[in-house]
Write a protein that holds these residues in place. Structure first.
Motif, PDB file in Angstrom:
ATOM      1  N   LEU A   1     -31.574 -22.343  27.345  1.00 31.71           N
ATOM      2  CA  LEU A   1     -31.078 -22.803  26.056  1.00 31.71           C
ATOM      3  C   LEU A   1     -29.759 -23.512  26.259  1.00 31.71           C
ATOM      4  O   LEU A   1     -28.819 -22.940  26.794  1.00 31.71           O
ATOM      5  CB  LEU A   1     -30.873 -21.617  25.121  1.00 31.71           C
ATOM      6  CG  LEU A   1     -30.403 -21.954  23.711  1.00 31.71           C
ATOM      7  CD1 LEU A   1     -31.452 -22.776  22.995  1.00 31.71           C
ATOM      8  CD2 LEU A   1     -30.108 -20.686  22.937  1.00 31.71           C
ATOM      9  N   THR A   2     -29.697 -24.768  25.876  1.00 32.79           N
ATOM     10  CA  THR A   2     -28.471 -25.548  26.026  1.00 32.79           C
ATOM     11  C   THR A   2     -27.646 -25.444  24.763  1.00 32.79           C
ATOM     12  O   THR A   2     -28.151 -25.057  23.717  1.00 32.79           O
ATOM     13  CB  THR A   2     -28.796 -27.019  26.312  1.00 32.79           C
ATOM     14  OG1 THR A   2     -29.429 -27.565  25.142  1.00 32.79           O
ATOM     15  CG2 THR A   2     -29.716 -27.150  27.499  1.00 32.79           C
TER      16      THR A   2
ATOM     17  N   TYR B   1     -21.288 -13.233  37.375  1.00 35.24           N
ATOM     18  CA  TYR B   1     -21.771 -11.932  36.884  1.00 35.24           C
ATOM     19  C   TYR B   1     -22.924 -12.136  35.918  1.00 35.24           C
ATOM     20  O   TYR B   1     -22.953 -13.105  35.155  1.00 35.24           O
ATOM     21  CB  TYR B   1     -20.633 -11.185  36.180  1.00 35.24           C
ATOM     22  CG  TYR B   1     -20.941  -9.752  35.827  1.00 35.24           C
ATOM     23  CD1 TYR B   1     -20.837  -8.749  36.786  1.00 35.24           C
ATOM     24  CD2 TYR B   1     -21.337  -9.392  34.541  1.00 35.24           C
ATOM     25  CE1 TYR B   1     -21.107  -7.428  36.470  1.00 35.24           C
ATOM     26  CE2 TYR B   1     -21.614  -8.077  34.218  1.00 35.24           C
ATOM     27  CZ  TYR B   1     -21.492  -7.103  35.187  1.00 35.24           C
ATOM     28  OH  TYR B   1     -21.757  -5.790  34.879  1.00 35.24           O
ATOM     29  N   MET B   2     -23.875 -11.213  35.982  1.00 32.97           N
ATOM     30  CA  MET B   2     -25.006 -11.172  35.047  1.00 32.97           C
ATOM     31  C   MET B   2     -24.948  -9.841  34.317  1.00 32.97           C
ATOM     32  O   MET B   2     -24.970  -8.776  34.950  1.00 32.97           O
ATOM     33  CB  MET B   2     -26.325 -11.306  35.811  1.00 32.97           C
ATOM     34  CG  MET B   2     -27.476 -11.787  34.957  1.00 32.97           C
ATOM     35  SD  MET B   2     -27.285 -13.510  34.471  1.00 32.97           S
ATOM     36  CE  MET B   2     -28.869 -13.801  33.669  1.00 32.97           C
TER      37      MET B   2
ATOM     38  N   GLU C   1     -26.238 -19.105  25.836  1.00 33.81           N
ATOM     39  CA  GLU C   1     -26.597 -20.078  26.870  1.00 33.81           C
ATOM     40  C   GLU C   1     -26.610 -19.403  28.245  1.00 33.81           C
ATOM     41  O   GLU C   1     -25.635 -18.782  28.666  1.00 33.81           O
ATOM     42  CB  GLU C   1     -25.601 -21.239  26.873  1.00 33.81           C
ATOM     43  CG  GLU C   1     -25.901 -22.285  27.920  1.00 33.81           C
ATOM     44  CD  GLU C   1     -24.816 -23.349  27.994  1.00 33.81           C
ATOM     45  OE1 GLU C   1     -24.942 -24.253  28.829  1.00 33.81           O
ATOM     46  OE2 GLU C   1     -23.858 -23.242  27.225  1.00 33.81           O
ATOM     47  N   GLY C   2     -27.721 -19.517  28.934  1.00 31.20           N
ATOM     48  CA  GLY C   2     -27.876 -18.907  30.251  1.00 31.20           C
ATOM     49  C   GLY C   2     -28.511 -17.536  30.234  1.00 31.20           C
ATOM     50  O   GLY C   2     -28.791 -16.975  31.299  1.00 31.20           O
ATOM     51  N   LEU C   3     -28.757 -16.957  29.046  1.00 30.19           N
ATOM     52  CA  LEU C   3     -29.328 -15.608  28.948  1.00 30.19           C
ATOM     53  C   LEU C   3     -30.686 -15.578  28.280  1.00 30.19           C
ATOM     54  O   LEU C   3     -31.287 -14.505  28.161  1.00 30.19           O
ATOM     55  CB  LEU C   3     -28.371 -14.684  28.171  1.00 30.19           C
ATOM     56  CG  LEU C   3     -26.990 -14.458  28.791  1.00 30.19           C
ATOM     57  CD1 LEU C   3     -26.168 -13.535  27.911  1.00 30.19           C
ATOM     58  CD2 LEU C   3     -27.101 -13.886  30.193  1.00 30.19           C
ATOM     59  N   THR C   4     -31.189 -16.713  27.822  1.00 34.64           N
ATOM     60  CA  THR C   4     -32.486 -16.729  27.150  1.00 34.64           C
ATOM     61  C   THR C   4     -33.621 -16.668  28.162  1.00 34.64           C
ATOM     62  O   THR C   4     -33.499 -17.140  29.291  1.00 34.64           O
ATOM     63  CB  THR C   4     -32.619 -18.005  26.309  1.00 34.64           C
ATOM     64  OG1 THR C   4     -32.443 -19.145  27.156  1.00 34.64           O
ATOM     65  CG2 THR C   4     -31.584 -18.034  25.198  1.00 34.64           C
TER      66      THR C   4
ATOM     67  N   GLY D   1     -38.353 -16.009  19.602  1.00 33.85           N
ATOM     68  CA  GLY D   1     -39.060 -17.081  20.295  1.00 33.85           C
ATOM     69  C   GLY D   1     -38.396 -17.484  21.592  1.00 33.85           C
ATOM     70  O   GLY D   1     -39.016 -18.142  22.434  1.00 33.85           O
ATOM     71  N   LEU D   2     -37.146 -17.084  21.794  1.00 35.67           N
ATOM     72  CA  LEU D   2     -36.431 -17.351  23.051  1.00 35.67           C
ATOM     73  C   LEU D   2     -36.450 -16.144  23.975  1.00 35.67           C
ATOM     74  O   LEU D   2     -35.688 -16.103  24.940  1.00 35.67           O
ATOM     75  CB  LEU D   2     -34.982 -17.743  22.753  1.00 35.67           C
ATOM     76  CG  LEU D   2     -34.768 -18.897  21.762  1.00 35.67           C
ATOM     77  CD1 LEU D   2     -33.289 -19.129  21.539  1.00 35.67           C
ATOM     78  CD2 LEU D   2     -35.438 -20.158  22.267  1.00 35.67           C
ATOM     79  N   HIS D   3     -37.304 -15.146  23.648  1.00 30.49           N
ATOM     80  CA  HIS D   3     -37.400 -13.908  24.434  1.00 30.49           C
ATOM     81  C   HIS D   3     -36.065 -13.169  24.448  1.00 30.49           C
ATOM     82  O   HIS D   3     -35.630 -12.654  25.485  1.00 30.49           O
ATOM     83  CB  HIS D   3     -37.875 -14.193  25.868  1.00 30.49           C
ATOM     84  CG  HIS D   3     -39.324 -14.515  25.946  1.00 30.49           C
ATOM     85  ND1 HIS D   3     -40.077 -14.359  27.088  1.00 30.49           N
ATOM     86  CD2 HIS D   3     -40.191 -14.998  25.015  1.00 30.49           C
ATOM     87  CE1 HIS D   3     -41.323 -14.736  26.859  1.00 30.49           C
ATOM     88  NE2 HIS D   3     -41.408 -15.132  25.597  1.00 30.49           N
ATOM     89  N   VAL D   4     -35.443 -13.099  23.289  1.00 36.01           N
ATOM     90  CA  VAL D   4     -34.215 -12.325  23.101  1.00 36.01           C
ATOM     91  C   VAL D   4     -34.427 -11.404  21.915  1.00 36.01           C
ATOM     92  O   VAL D   4     -34.631 -11.868  20.785  1.00 36.01           O
ATOM     93  CB  VAL D   4     -32.994 -13.233  22.857  1.00 36.01           C
ATOM     94  CG1 VAL D   4     -31.754 -12.378  22.573  1.00 36.01           C
ATOM     95  CG2 VAL D   4     -32.744 -14.143  24.047  1.00 36.01           C
TER      96      VAL D   4
END
Length: 634
Positions: free
Chosen positions: A25-26, A252-253, A330-333, A356-359
């Motif tokens: 996701l941008t 980090y994640m 951004e970066g976690l979807t 819909g973004l798997h969140v």
């Protein structure tokens, strides 16, 4: 460090799934998913959210949806009103019919990139992953540029006349002392260089002079003032902000549970985007939207509020706070994260959009945010104490629960079940066991990522009071970086027992002693009646400073051997001078190159040194008449 370019509008979005290139996701995805102009017919098209029921929205007049809306459209994310909510026929109260979508968590939480490869138990190595030499060189460049841009002063004793360009090594000493002020709290910055006992802190004077520290703090700058982007309210800190935020995401994640909340930096000065919220501990200041890991408090993403939208949007029906959610994600979807938010952000439509973004999402819900009418109209009188009301569709469950008041919550991954909760009640000595919905219990446990961050920042707060908001905000960013580095250190060294205090103290020691202090490379020749104790030392020494308002009581002890005069060691000047104490008491400014070894007071050789060590009221004796009438003057 610039944001990715805006993706072109396309017809790849469907009513069943919202797809993004590469599953990523941008920052501009929401604008593309909201409304975009069709290049073929030149008309604006409304687009529908993933997995939204096909039933039309019912208004006060039961208006049907426009038939001209394309079937491949996704509606913009926006707050629901009481006149625009899904019809009650869409919602069901059957518990057996509710089956939340199960997304596996596919991310690998913890350090990554350079942080994962680093094998070290030295805290400063982890901090330098964030506060790199590249960033410090940028600050040095802009600080020196800003100092050169200042107009020359006519004041003969102005500190700006003695300005020397700051280096990375010196800037580390500067920040090391700034970190130390958080461990040793004093009300005024100048008090750290005061020599009055028992609050003296000689380490500050040993590392850097007060005047040098203050002039660096005065000229501290982060961008070129001559090339500012007037359209960006954060242009003065943009380079530092973007650099640090990119490092946070690179190293980090976070764990599966993440939370979004606001953090406020105290600021009472005049500022166009200053906010006031009486419900917060810090009621006035600069607000920032923060996404943090619920388990560790690591700040993964951040968006300072400056009044303008997060992404350029040509329409006004998309709330700013919901665009912030998409921006921070951004970066976690696509990894199956569970996002916890309060009612400031949540709505039914936002939950469906993020699904819909798997969140997954869960959080409290305000009135008229898309909930069914049976939930909206609930009052305290309609529910028993502890009673719940549940409604769900194919994707979202909305629960209302009566505790001290009716609380509403929206979730996409919880079942409607209850857990045991111990509650203290009036008149009962012991806590009474009650039932609480699972989503409420887990919300209290996981909606604390930003709270953990704020709590740890408040322990050793080194953000100083200043007239420029840019300095204070950058210091706030650096303080967040220090805590993030501590999280990285604990993740890589789980057996370490270092606390945050010990971590910061180790960084201070490394940045203030590993670098060169006060360059004393040239030995001063021994003068007449003056001894030089610095020529044989390997470690550079420093010159202690005596209290200016109070004379040491040992100055008249009669021990002449203890009060020998020694030459002031070199600093940035080869032959530095200080103001003579006796001349200063007479209202005369006169520099001297020597000072008393025991008293640490600069004195002129001869009459000044004699009067200071023999007369109680030495300021009453004239200096132009030589020594007092003694048979054998010294």
């Amino acid at each position: 460090m610039q944001l990715s370019p805006r993706p072109p509008c396309s017809s790849q979005y469907s009513t069943d799934e919202v797809e993004f290139a590469g599953g990523e996701l941008t920052p501009h995805s929401l604008q593309s998913v909201g409304r975009c102009r069709d290049p073929e017919d030149g008309e604006e098209a409304s687009m529908s959210t993933a997995a939204v029921p096909s039933a039309s929205c019912s208004g006060s007049g039961n208006k049907q949806a426009q038939t001209s809306t394309p079937s491949t459209a996704v509606p913009p994310v926006r707050h629901e009103s009481s006149k625009k909510r899904w019809p009650d026929s869409v919602w069901s109260d059957q518990k057996t019919d509710w089956h939340p979508k199960d997304f596996p968590f596919t991310a690998t939480p913890g350090p990554r990139g350079a942080a994962a490869e680093l094998q070290s138990d030295n805290p400063v190595d982890f901090l330098e992953l964030l506060l790199t030499d590249e960033l410090l060189e940028l600050i040095c460049l802009e600080t020196n540029r800003y100092a050169d841009q200042q107009p020359p002063t006519d004041q003969p004793h102005s500190r700006s006349r003695e300005w020397q360009p700051v280096t990375v090594m010196e800037l580390k000493r500067f920040f090391g002392l700034l970190f130390l002020t958080g461990l040793m709290q004093k009300p005024d910055l100048e008090l750290y260089w005061a020599m009055e006992e028992p609050t003296a802190a000689p380490y500050f004077n040993k590392t850097m002079s007060r005047n040098r520290f203050q002039i660096i703090w005065y000229n501290l700058h982060f961008t070129n003032s001559e090339t500012l982007d007037k359209n960006d309210k954060l242009c003065k800190i943009r380079q530092v902000l973007d650099y640090l935020l990119s490092k946070f995401k690179e190293l980090y994640m976070p764990g599966q549970d993440i939370s979004i909340d606001e953090g406020t930096l105290l600021w009472r000065g005049r500022l166009g985007f200053q906010v006031y919220n009486p419900a917060k501990p810090t009621k006035v200041g600069i607000k920032s939207y923060i996404l943090a890991c619920s388990k560790t408090g690591f700040c993964f993403a951040m968006k300072p509020y400056s009044g303008e939208p997060v992404v350029p949007v040509s329409r006004c029906d998309v709330p700013l706070v919901q665009e912030v959610v998409v921006f921070l994600l951004e970066g976690l979807t696509g990894f199956g994260y569970r996002l916890w938010m309060d009612n400031h952000y949540n709505s039914v439509r936002l939950s469906k959009f993020l699904l819909g973004l798997h969140v997954h999402t869960c959080g409290t819900l305000r009135k008229h945010r898309g909930e069914p009418g049976a939930i909206t109209e609930l009052t305290m009188a309609m529910l028993e104490d502890g009673e719940t009301v549940m409604r769900h569709d194919d994707n979202v469950m909305v629960v209302a629960w009566r505790d001290k008041r009716v609380i509403k919550m929206v979730t996409t991954f919880h079942q409607h079940d209850m857990v045991k909760n111990l509650k203290k009640q009036t008149g009962q000595k012991e806590k009474v066991a009650t039932a609480k919905p699972t989503c409420f219990a887990e919300y209290n446990h996981c909606m604390n990522g930003v709270d953990k961050l704020d709590q740890n920042l408040a322990y050793y707060y080194f953000v100083r009071k200043t007239c420029k908001w840019t300095k204070k905000f950058v210091m706030y960013l650096i303080q967040i970086s220090v805590f993030n580095a501590f999280v990285l250190y604990k993740a890589k060294n789980p057996a370490s027992s270092k606390t945050l205090y010990q971590f910061i103290l180790s960084v201070v020691t490394s940045w203030t002693t590993r670098t060169t202090r006060r360059e004393n490379k040239t030995a001063v020749k021994e003068g007449e009646g003056v001894r030089d104790e610095y020529q044989d030392q390997e470690e550079p020494s420093y010159c202690a400073r005596a209290p200016y308002l109070h004379d040491p009581p040992s100055r008249m002890d009669g021990n002449a051997a203890a009060h020998l005069l020694f030459r002031i060691p070199p600093t940035q000047k080869k032959y530095p001078t200080k103001g003579c104490r006796v001349h200063a008491r007479h209202g005369v400014r006169k520099g001297t190159r020597v000072q008393c070894k025991s008293c640490n007071v600069p004195l002129c050789k001869g009459i000044c040194a004699y009067l200071y060590h023999t007369k109680l009221n030495y300021q009453d004796y004239p200096l132009d008449q030589g020594f007092p009438a003694f048979s054998n003057p010294p």
